[in-house]
Design a protein around this motif. Structure first.
Motif, mmCIF file in Angstrom:
data_model
loop_
_atom_site.group_PDB
_atom_site.id
_atom_site.type_symbol
_atom_site.label_atom_id
_atom_site.label_comp_id
_atom_site.label_asym_id
_atom_site.label_seq_id
_atom_site.Cartn_x
_atom_site.Cartn_y
_atom_site.Cartn_z
ATOM 1 N N ALA A 21 2.679 17.934 -15.607
ATOM 2 C CA ALA A 21 3.891 18.164 -16.388
ATOM 3 C C ALA A 21 3.783 17.602 -17.801
ATOM 4 O O ALA A 21 4.547 17.958 -18.677
ATOM 5 C CB ALA A 21 5.098 17.553 -15.682
ATOM 6 N N GLY A 22 2.854 16.715 -18.010
ATOM 7 C CA GLY A 22 2.670 16.090 -19.317
ATOM 8 C C GLY A 22 1.999 14.750 -19.114
ATOM 9 O O GLY A 22 1.767 14.333 -17.982
ATOM 10 N N PRO A 23 1.696 14.074 -20.180
ATOM 11 C CA PRO A 23 1.043 12.769 -20.044
ATOM 12 C C PRO A 23 1.907 11.823 -19.205
ATOM 13 O O PRO A 23 3.109 11.708 -19.439
ATOM 14 C CB PRO A 23 0.920 12.270 -21.481
ATOM 15 N N VAL A 24 1.291 11.173 -18.229
ATOM 16 C CA VAL A 24 2.038 10.245 -17.380
ATOM 17 C C VAL A 24 1.993 8.851 -17.991
ATOM 18 O O VAL A 24 1.029 8.490 -18.675
ATOM 19 C CB VAL A 24 1.494 10.208 -15.930
ATOM 20 N N ASP A 25 3.043 8.081 -17.718
ATOM 21 C CA ASP A 25 3.063 6.715 -18.232
ATOM 22 C C ASP A 25 2.172 5.830 -17.366
ATOM 23 O O ASP A 25 1.701 6.234 -16.299
ATOM 24 C CB ASP A 25 4.489 6.176 -18.299
ATOM 25 N N GLN A 26 1.938 4.633 -17.824
ATOM 26 C CA GLN A 26 1.008 3.723 -17.157
ATOM 27 C C GLN A 26 1.455 3.378 -15.730
ATOM 28 O O GLN A 26 0.636 3.341 -14.818
ATOM 29 C CB GLN A 26 0.850 2.452 -17.986
ATOM 30 N N ASN A 27 2.749 3.153 -15.527
ATOM 31 C CA ASN A 27 3.237 2.802 -14.182
ATOM 32 C C ASN A 27 3.070 3.956 -13.204
ATOM 33 O O ASN A 27 2.670 3.752 -12.058
ATOM 34 C CB ASN A 27 4.698 2.349 -14.233
ATOM 35 N N SER A 28 3.376 5.168 -13.634
ATOM 36 C CA SER A 28 3.212 6.327 -12.759
ATOM 37 C C SER A 28 1.739 6.547 -12.426
ATOM 38 O O SER A 28 1.391 6.831 -11.285
ATOM 39 C CB SER A 28 3.782 7.584 -13.418
ATOM 40 N N ALA A 29 0.889 6.394 -13.423
ATOM 41 C CA ALA A 29 -0.555 6.543 -13.191
ATOM 42 C C ALA A 29 -1.042 5.507 -12.190
ATOM 43 O O ALA A 29 -1.861 5.813 -11.318
ATOM 44 C CB ALA A 29 -1.314 6.422 -14.511
ATOM 45 N N LEU A 30 -0.535 4.295 -12.287
ATOM 46 C CA LEU A 30 -0.930 3.235 -11.365
ATOM 47 C C LEU A 30 -0.490 3.563 -9.944
ATOM 48 O O LEU A 30 -1.262 3.403 -8.992
ATOM 49 C CB LEU A 30 -0.346 1.900 -11.816
ATOM 50 N N GLU A 31 0.739 4.052 -9.785
ATOM 51 C CA GLU A 31 1.228 4.408 -8.445
ATOM 52 C C GLU A 31 0.367 5.485 -7.806
ATOM 53 O O GLU A 31 0.031 5.413 -6.633
ATOM 54 C CB GLU A 31 2.689 4.853 -8.502
ATOM 55 N N VAL A 32 0.018 6.501 -8.560
ATOM 56 C CA VAL A 32 -0.829 7.574 -8.048
ATOM 57 C C VAL A 32 -2.214 7.031 -7.715
ATOM 58 O O VAL A 32 -2.761 7.281 -6.636
ATOM 59 C CB VAL A 32 -0.933 8.741 -9.063
ATOM 60 N N ALA A 33 -2.781 6.250 -8.617
ATOM 61 C CA ALA A 33 -4.137 5.723 -8.427
ATOM 62 C C ALA A 33 -4.233 4.816 -7.194
ATOM 63 O O ALA A 33 -5.212 4.892 -6.442
ATOM 64 C CB ALA A 33 -4.578 4.959 -9.670
ATOM 65 N N LEU A 34 -3.245 3.976 -6.964
ATOM 66 C CA LEU A 34 -3.291 3.083 -5.804
ATOM 67 C C LEU A 34 -3.233 3.859 -4.490
ATOM 68 O O LEU A 34 -3.898 3.504 -3.519
ATOM 69 C CB LEU A 34 -2.162 2.052 -5.877
ATOM 70 N N ARG A 35 -2.465 4.920 -4.464
ATOM 71 C CA ARG A 35 -2.402 5.737 -3.242
ATOM 72 C C ARG A 35 -3.719 6.496 -3.028
ATOM 73 O O ARG A 35 -4.202 6.603 -1.917
ATOM 74 C CB ARG A 35 -1.211 6.660 -3.301
ATOM 75 N N LEU A 36 -4.275 7.013 -4.104
ATOM 76 C CA LEU A 36 -5.558 7.698 -3.978
ATOM 77 C C LEU A 36 -6.663 6.728 -3.576
ATOM 78 O O LEU A 36 -7.531 7.065 -2.772
ATOM 79 C CB LEU A 36 -5.916 8.407 -5.285
ATOM 80 N N LYS A 37 -6.605 5.521 -4.098
ATOM 81 C CA LYS A 37 -7.596 4.499 -3.736
ATOM 82 C C LYS A 37 -7.517 4.194 -2.237
ATOM 83 O O LYS A 37 -8.534 3.981 -1.588
ATOM 84 C CB LYS A 37 -7.346 3.234 -4.549
#
Length: 119
Positions: A21-37
Motif C-alpha cells: 500500500a505504500g512505504p511502511v513505518d518502522q514499527n509495522s515493519a518490525l511487527e511483520v519481520a518478527l512474525r516472519l522470523k
C-alpha cells in the motif's frame, strides 16, 4: 554483537496496512519481520503444516514430535516461538498440551504481505 530486536506484543493478529500500500513505518515493519522470523525455520513450517492439516485442527506435543522426528523439548521450543509470534495457541489438558494454528493471524500476515493473495 548483533542488535537485539525490541520486544513487542504479538499475541493479536497482525494489523497494519499492506506492505504494497505504500512505504511502511518502522514499527509495522518490525511487527511483520518478527512474525516472519518466527516461521523462518523448516521445523516450524512443518509444525504449522501439521496443525493446519490436522482433521480436528489440533495436535498434542508428542504426536507433533513423532511426526517431525524431533524431541518433545525441541518441538516445545519451536511451538513457543510460534506462540510468542501469535501464530499458534496451546491448551493444557491433563498431562497433554494441544496446539492449534491461529488461522486468523496467518491470514492477517498473508494479507499484510499481499492484499490480493487469497482472493
Amino acid at each position: 554483537m548483533p542488535k537485539a530486536l525490541p520486544v513487542i506484543d504479538m499475541s493479536a493478529p497482525l494489523c497494519c496496512p499492506p506492505v504494497a500500500a505504500g512505504p511502511v513505518d518502522q514499527n509495522s515493519a518490525l511487527e511483520v519481520a518478527l512474525r516472519l522470523k518466527a516461521i523462518a525455520d523448516p521445523a516450524r513450517v512443518q509444525l504449522l503444516s501439521l496443525l493446519l492439516t490436522s482433521p480436528d485442527g489440533q495436535k498434542n506435543s508428542g504426536d507433533l514430535a513423532m511426526a517431525v522426528g524431533l524431541s518433545e523439548s525441541t518441538v516445545s521450543h519451536h511451538l513457543g516461538q510460534l506462540r510468542k509470534a501469535g501464530l499458534v495457541e496451546s491448551e493444557r489438558r491433563g498431562m497433554n498440551t494441544f496446539h492449534r494454528a491461529r488461522r486468523d493471524a496467518l491470514a492477517a500476515l498473508c494479507t499484510v504481505l499481499d492484499p490480493n493473495c487469497c482472493r
